[in-house]
Structures are given as structure tokens and as C-alpha cells.
Design an enzyme around this catalytic site. Structure first.
Site, PDB file in Angstrom:
ATOM      1  CG  ASP A   1       3.884 -59.335  16.671  1.00  0.00           C
ATOM      2  OD1 ASP A   1       3.873 -58.163  17.060  1.00  0.00           O
ATOM      3  OD2 ASP A   1       4.497 -60.251  17.235  1.00  0.00           O
TER       4      ASP A   1
ATOM      5  CG  ASP B   1       7.019 -59.303  18.870  1.00  0.00           C
ATOM      6  OD1 ASP B   1       6.632 -58.494  19.718  1.00  0.00           O
ATOM      7  OD2 ASP B   1       6.917 -60.537  18.996  1.00  0.00           O
TER       8      ASP B   1
ATOM      9  CG  ASP C   1       6.494 -64.555  18.261  1.00  0.00           C
ATOM     10  OD1 ASP C   1       6.365 -63.357  18.587  1.00  0.00           O
ATOM     11  OD2 ASP C   1       6.586 -65.476  19.069  1.00  0.00           O
TER      12      ASP C   1
END
Lengths: 729, 53
Positions: free
Chosen positions: A625, A438, A621
Site C-alpha cells: 500500500d 485496503d 497498512d
């Protein structure tokens, strides 16, 4: 506005008229801290006592009910120089702690048993039976039985119970052959003793249990340590909310004490701690922790806000809603459930080994029995030899092979800032060939920082920094920390616009570009930093525009390069806008990236990767996600991640650097190869010992030596998991 | 070999004593904080203090 703290949810009542509270304390590291805290608290009137636990960095305080308030204890600790945070021990923690205690008790009993049985066995091996006659030998065997039977009945329960559970479910684990082996060894030994036979295997059975219990206890202890650290961090991070009571009183309460329907006040610069609907106020919200989107979103009365987002400019009154009513959270939760269901059922290495191993052993034992019977030996001695085969192949080394490596590797990871949530994560981590990152908060730092500091004159930066200290706005905080400012100016804040002050006869302003009338200067900065948020400063001489962005983690570039050299494919899947993702991808030299993704899009991409045969590590995080973390083969979160996300991750890493992720992969690979080595060592040991047993030559001395020897060998080999070459040092 | 009649029970009793001591230490929480005990030993407990100190 009066503001008091309500901590009653954390207070326990261990006895009549006594209140107690558990606190996590920061900065405790030596004996002086212990006595400062304990004496400092105990000399408060009403406090019955305080006890510091240095290993877990916690304090338990007891006081006479009603004599002091919990918040005054926090204040007292604060004034002693130790900021403290209350926490409520989770139920799971006490179950795990009880299990650890039980394993330690079993280990103690097994050690006692092993000591005494070996004492007798050594005498027998030394020739006590020959010199003293057979009555003495039988007496010694009965003594062994007297010690070994109760020992195994008590200390073996963890294995027996686990084996019974597995068999009831129709499954198979390593505990089944272990239990079978130990039980058969004892039964055979008792029968042998009854028949005045020269050999008994009490010592082997007890030593086996001792080794296995030691491995299991260490494993349990390591996992508890990890959980303790996680609980402490959660307590330190635990957010409070300002609850508005009827009559206008504001009270700061822990999140646990907030219920649906409460009204909470969220001031500018605070993280919103609840899901809810805005009743009053107007502000901008930074949703980066939730969606990965770094641009702020304006909200007004009637808008939904989510826990974990940052309120940037104005105060909001938020009516707490049920967590399930938010559209985004709804979506995340549904996807999460689906992803967990579809999570491939990974079979642990040890269980796979056990499945292969058990049939082979049992068939060998059966063949031995049939073979000797056909040879004409008679069924009784044939059965004895067959059972000896079972005992000597009992997977002592096999049972230690994997857990021993797990313990050593996990504690090596712990030292490098990676905490494992699940035991088999190591094995899965070793197998990956693709990493999906991410962007926001994972590849980049969770806090925004000043990007164009080099273009700004030091005097401007210093003044702007002092002015920024007066503001609670997150962008202003980035300017203040870049300037290293310490003394704030007594500025006046206009919510939503900026701060201003008269300083040495000049008006200074810090705030939005429009507020500082810095539109012309802003154009060039915006072009140079397409993914940054802008904040302007109108100084005594000129206007300056600061570009504030979430910069990549300091070592992100070398770590990514090292990971690619190690043969791993790397991708970015982000919920942020194209320009911002492109910028980071370019900076870190990651060719494959996708922007503007919803949680479902991330899952779809992961699924496609997995269907193409890749094994994927997801590092993320955000709340968005969480489903992707569950859908990947294995997942890692930074410690700054949203709670829900962290709970999904197989491992959590600490600090501002990305290196722990790379270290974790390298350590896992090393650990996996050591596990396989250990399994092969056990197989080789069996390859040597089994023919001896089948031939009928396995004396108890050989059995005990071979078993202990292989366990020690496997444990020593596991110690090598301590060191693995780091990627980016 | 009559010596065994009291040596064996003595050996078992001594071992059992060790086990009992271990279980007692465990139950009274002496393994809960392995780091703190090292520091407590050198703290100034002998000074007059109030409460548990």
C-alpha cells in the site's frame, strides 16, 4: 543451543569509561514507578545512575564501562516488572529537539522584552509625556529601543531566517510580510524617536513577535510529542533476529546489527525481520502484511522471503540479502519514488493567504503614500503614514490563524488515537470526498481470530485451547485466545502438521485438517467461511474444524455507515483474493471493491479517481500500500502497519477500532472551517484598522490594542477545534 | 524625575534576573520532564539510599 543478546548498537559513550543506554519502558505512570526503577537499577554494582523521564516514558542508564552487560540491565528491569526496550534516538529527533529549545529560548527573551517595553508604553499612554515634558518621552522611547532592538534581533531570528530562505528560493511564505512588518516598525520608531516625534511602535513589534513565537513553539512541541510516541511504539515493536554465528552459536541481536550476508534463524510462529533467501528449511509464509494476501504460501530453499511476513510452520535459515534485490520490494520502491514525484504540490492554506495578502497590503501602502503626497502633505509625513499602514496590517492574526487551529486540532486528534505526521495533513483531510480502504489489517484486525466459535461446544474449545497454547502457529494462537486458555498441555509438536498429546487416556490432536483426519467435517465449515483458514481438532469424542479469519474491526460497520452518511464515497482496493474481499465487502455493505490488485493497479485506480476530480484518502497498512498512500491526496495507516508504509502516511491511528479514522476526518473538517473563520476574522480586523491607519489616526495605543486583540480573538476561536462531533460513538 | 535613574535600571535588572533564571532552568533540563517532577517531590528521598535514588 546457546543464545545471548547483543545490544551493543544501542550503547553510547558519553564520557571516558562510562557507558549509557536509552530505554523505552512500559507501564511507568507514577512516582512509585520512578523510585522503583531508579533505586532498583542504581543499587546494581557498576551502575552509576538511572534517570526516569515520566513524560516520555524513557529511562537513561549509565554504568562503568564493562562492569555490567546491557542485557543484564534489561533483565533487571524485567524482574522489577517493567519490560524495557532499547532504542537509538534518530538524528532527526535531536535536530527537532534543538529547534524546540531554540524557540523556547526566543519565547523567553521575547516575553522579557515585551514585559519591559509594555511597562514603559503603559506609562506613556497614561500621560507621562504630558505631565513630565518631552525630554522624558524621548528618554522613554530610547529606553524602549534599548530593550526592543536586541530582543527583536534575537527572538525574531526564526522568522527572519525562514523569510530569507523563502525569498532566496523565489518562494513566498507568511514569514516574509511578518519580517518586513517588524523590521519596518523598528526602523520607523527609531527615526521617529530621533525626530522627537510623539509616537513610536516598539511595543507593537515586540508583542507581535511574542504572540507568533508562542504559536510556533506550541506547534513544534505538539509535533515532538507525536514523534516521541511514535518512536516509543517503534522501539517496543522493534524486532530482533536470531543471528547464527560461525560455529553454530545463535545470538539474538537487534535488526540494526544485522548486515547483508548474515545468516539468521527464523523459528515457526516468528515474524521474519529481514529480506533474504531461504538456505535451509521448509515452511509456509503468511504474507498478509506485505501483499494483503491472506492465504499462506509454501517456501523452501532458494525462495525469497520479505521482512514483515510471518513464518508459520517450520524453522528457516535465511541468508540476508540486500533489500533492493527482492522483486516485490523493487517494485514497491520504484512505484513509491514515482508516486512521491507526482504528488500534487499542495499549497498550504496559510501560504495561499500570504500570497493573496502581501500584494494587496503593499499596494495599499504605496497608494497611501502617493495619495498623501499628491494631497500636498510632504513626503516625510506621507511615508510615516504609509509605514504605519504596513505595520498595522502586519499579519499577526493571519500568522496565528492557521497554526493555532492546527495545534488545538492535532492535540484533540492525539487524544482520540490519531497522530499526525505532517502539519498540512489536516487541511488535505478536510477536503476529501472519497475514501479508499485496503482490506487486510486495515478494515480487518491485523491478527486472525476464530470465526465459528458459536458453533463449537465449550468443552471442545477449552481442550483445543489448552492444546493450542503449546503451539507457536499463528492459527493456533487464535484458537487459544478464543478459548481464553491459560494452562498449556505438555504437547509434542510436529512442524508443519500440528501438536498432539495424551490427555486423560485419550490422544488429542490439533493441526491441519489432514493431520486430524477431519476432511468430512471441514467441507461444511469451508463452505460457510469461504475466506477463512481451517485448523482441525481431534478431541476425545469427535473432530472439530475451526475457521480462523481476519475479522473486520469491531466497529467497522457503523463507522463505514456513518462515513457514507457524511457523504463520502467508499471503496476497497485489496491485494487479497476475490472471495475473501467479497466476504468483507458484503459484511460491511461496501458496494465498490476490487481484489487481487498489485501495487501498480492500486495507483492506477487512485489516479483515475483523482483525474475524475475526486480528492482521495487512502487508508492502508501493507508494504504493497505504501506507493498508493503516497499517490493519494492524503493517507492514514494503522499503527500495526509495515515501517515503510507508516513512514509514507500523513497520519497513524492506534488501537483496534476504526473510529479514529472517522474522528480524524470530522476534526479536520471542523479545523478547516475554523482556519477559514480565523482568516476572515483577520481580514475584517484589517478592514477596520487599515482605513484608520490610512487616514493617519493610528496611534501606537490603537495599533497595540488592535494587534493584541485580534491575536487573542483568533487564538480563542482556535480553541473551539477541541471538540467535534464524533461519527460513531 | 531623578528617581528614574535608579528605578529604570532596577526594573530592567529584575526582569533580566527572571530571564536569566528561565534560561538557566531550561539549560539544566528542568522542562524535559514536566510530569515526573510532580511525583519526585512526594517520593521518600529522605530515606538512606544508594546512588542517585
Amino acid at each position: 543451543m546457546i543464545e545471548t543478546q547483543d545490544l551493543s548498537v544501542f550503547v553510547r559513550h558519553p564520557a571516558e569509561g562510562v557507558s549509557a543506554m536509552d530505554l523505552v519502558v512500559e507501564g511507568v505512570h507514577c512516582g512509585a514507578c520512578i523510585s522503583t526503577i531508579e533505586k532498583g537499577l542504581s543499587n546494581q554494582s557498576g551502575v552509576r545512575g538511572a534517570r526516569v523521564n515520566l513524560a516520555s516514558k524513557r529511562v537513561t542508564v549509565e554504568w562503568d564501562e564493562g562492569s555490567v552487560t546491557p542485557s543484564s540491565i534489561l533483565d533487571r528491569l524485567e524482574s522489577l516488572g517493567y519490560p524495557a526496550y532499547p532504542f537509538a534516538a534518530a538524528r532527526l529527533d535531536s535536530i527537532e529537539a534543538a529547534e524546540e529549545d531554540r524557540l523556547l529560548r526566543c519565547l523567553g527573551v521575547a516575553a522579557f522584552g515585551a514585559m519591559n517595553v509594555m511597562l514603559i508604553s503603559v506609562a506613556l499612554w497614561g500621560g507621562a509625556d504630558h505631565s513630565q515634558g518631552f525630554a522624558t518621552r524621548d528618554f522613554f522611547h530610547w529606553l524602549s529601543a534599548l530593550v526592543a532592538l536586541p530582543t527583536v534581533a534575537y527572538a525574531g531570528r526564526p522568522f527572519f531566517e525562514s523569510a530569507v530562505r523563502a525569498v532566496k528560493l523565489g518562494a513566498f511564505n507568511m514569514d516574509v510580510p511578518i519580517s518586513l512588518g517588524v523590521t519596518l516598525a523598528l526602523i520607523l520608531s527609531v527615526v521617529q524617536t530621533l525626530q522627537h516625534a510623539p509616537e513610536a511602535y516598539f511595543d507593537s513589534a515586540v508583542m507581535l513577535l511574542l504572540f507568533l513565537l508562542a504559536g510556533r513553539y506550541l506547534d513544534q512541541r505538539m509535533r515532538r510529542k507525536t514523534r516521541d510516541v511514535a518512536t516509543n511504539l517503534a522501539a517496543i515493536k522493534a524486532e530482533k533476529a536470531v543471528k547464527l554465528l560461525e560455529g553454530g552459536e545463535a545470538r539474538e541481536v537487534p535488526i540494526a546489527a544485522i548486515a547483508t550476508g548474515d545468516l539468521v534463524l527464523v523459528r515457526a510462529g516468528e515474524r521474519i525481520a529481514v529480506d533474504g533467501i531461504v538456505e535451509e528449511g521448509r515452511s509456509e509464509i503468511d504474507q498478509s502484511l506485505v501483499t494483503g494476501e491472506t492465504a499462506a504460501i509454501p517456501v523452501a530453499a532458494g525462495a525469497n522471503v520479505y521482512a514483515g511476513t510471518m513464518n508459520m510452520t517450520g524453522a528457516l535459515r535465511v541468508r540476508v540479502s540486500n533489500a533492493a534485490t527482492g522483486t516485490l520490494l523493487d517494485e514497491v520502491n520504484t512505484l513509491l519514488e514515482k508516486a512521491i514525484e507526482q504528488r500534487s504540490s499542495y499549497v498550504k492554506l496559510a501560504d495561499r493567504a500570504a500570497r493573496l495578502y502581501a500584494p494587496v497590503v503593499h499596494v495599499t501602502a504605496l497608494t497611501t503614500f502617493l495619495g498623501w503626497t499628491l494631497w500636498g502633505l510632504g513626503w516625510e509625513p506621507s511615508l510615516v503614514i504609509a509605514i504605519t499602514v504596513l505595520i498595522i496590517t502586519c499579519p499577526c492574526a493571519l500568522g496565528l490563524a492557521v497554526p493555532a487551529v492546527q495545534v488545538v486540532a492535532a492535540s484533540a486528534m492525539f487524544r482520540r488515537g490519531v497522530m499526525l505526521n505532517s502539519g498540512d495533513a489536516l487541511e488535505r483531510l478536510a477536503d476529501i470526498d472519497t475514501i479508499v480502504f485496503d482490506k487486510t489489517g486495515t478494515l480487518t484486525l491485523p491478527r486472525p481470530s476464530l470465526a465459528n466459535g458459536a458453533d463449537i461446544l465449550a468443552e471442545d474449545l477449552a481442550l483445543a485451547g489448552s492444546l493450542a497454547l503449546a503451539s507457536k502457529h499463528p492459527l493456533a494462537k487464535a484458537v487459544a485466545s478464543a478459548a481464553g486458555a491459560r494452562s498449556p498441555l505438555a504437547a509434542h509438536e510436529f512442524p508443519g502438521q500440528g501438536v498432539t498429546v495424551f490427555h486423560e487416556g485419550k490422544r488429542l490432536k490439533l493441526g491441519s485438517v489432514a493431520y486430524c483426519k477431519a476432511e468430512t467435517e471441514a467441507v461444511a465449515v469451508a463452505a460457510a467461511w469461504p475466506d477463512a483458514s481451517l485448523i482441525a481438532f481431534r478431541g476425545p469424542e469427535r473432530a472439530v474444524v475451526f475457521a480462523v479469519r481476519q475479522a473486520p474491526r469491531p466497529d467497522a460497520k457503523p463507522v463505514i455507515a456513518a462515513l457514507r452518511r457524511a457523504g463520502l464515497a467508499i471503496e476497497i482496493l485489496s491485494g487479497d483474493r476475490q472471495a475473501a474481499v467479497e466476504e468483507v465487502a458484503r459484511e460491511l455493505a461496501i458496494p465498490t471493491f476490487a481484489a487481487g490488485l498489485k501495487p501498480a493497479d492500486k495507483i492506477a485506480r487512485l489516479k483515475a479517481l483523482r483525474e475524475a476530480g475526486h480528492r482521495v484518502l487512502m487508508v492502508g497498512d501493507g508494504l504493497n500500500d505504501a506507493p498508493a498512500l503516497a499517490a493519494a491526496n492524503v493517507s492514514i495507516s494503522p499503527i500495526s502497519a509495515a515501517h515503510l508504509t507508516q513512514a509514507q502516511a500523513d497520519a497513524v491511528f492506534l488501537g483496534d477500532k476504526l473510529a479514529p479514522v472517522a474522528d480524524a476526518i470530522m476534526l479536520a473538517r471542523k479545523a478547516k472551517s475554523l482556519m477559514l473563520q480565523n482568516l476572515w476574522l483577520s481580514v475584517i480586523y484589517n478592514g477596520v484598522a487599515v482605513p484608520v491607519a490610512i487616514a493617519g489616526f493610528a496611534t501606537p495605543l490603537i495599533a497595540a490594542l488592535a494587534m493584541s486583540g485580534s491575536s487573542v480573538l483568533v487564538t480563542l476561536n482556535a480553541l473551539r477545534a477541541r471538540s467535534a462531533r464524533g461519527v460513531a460513538r | 524625575m531623578n528617581v528614574l535613574i535608579y528605578l529604570v535600571p532596577a526594573a530592567l535588572a529584575l526582569g533580566g534576573l527572571g530571564l536569566a533564571a528561565f534560561l538557566w532552568a531550561m539549560r539544566s533540563g528542568q522542562f524535559d520532564d514536566l510530569d515526573g517532577a510532580a511525583w519526585r517531590a512526594i517520593s521518600d528521598d529522605d530515606l538512606p539510599s544508594h546512588g542517585e535514588g
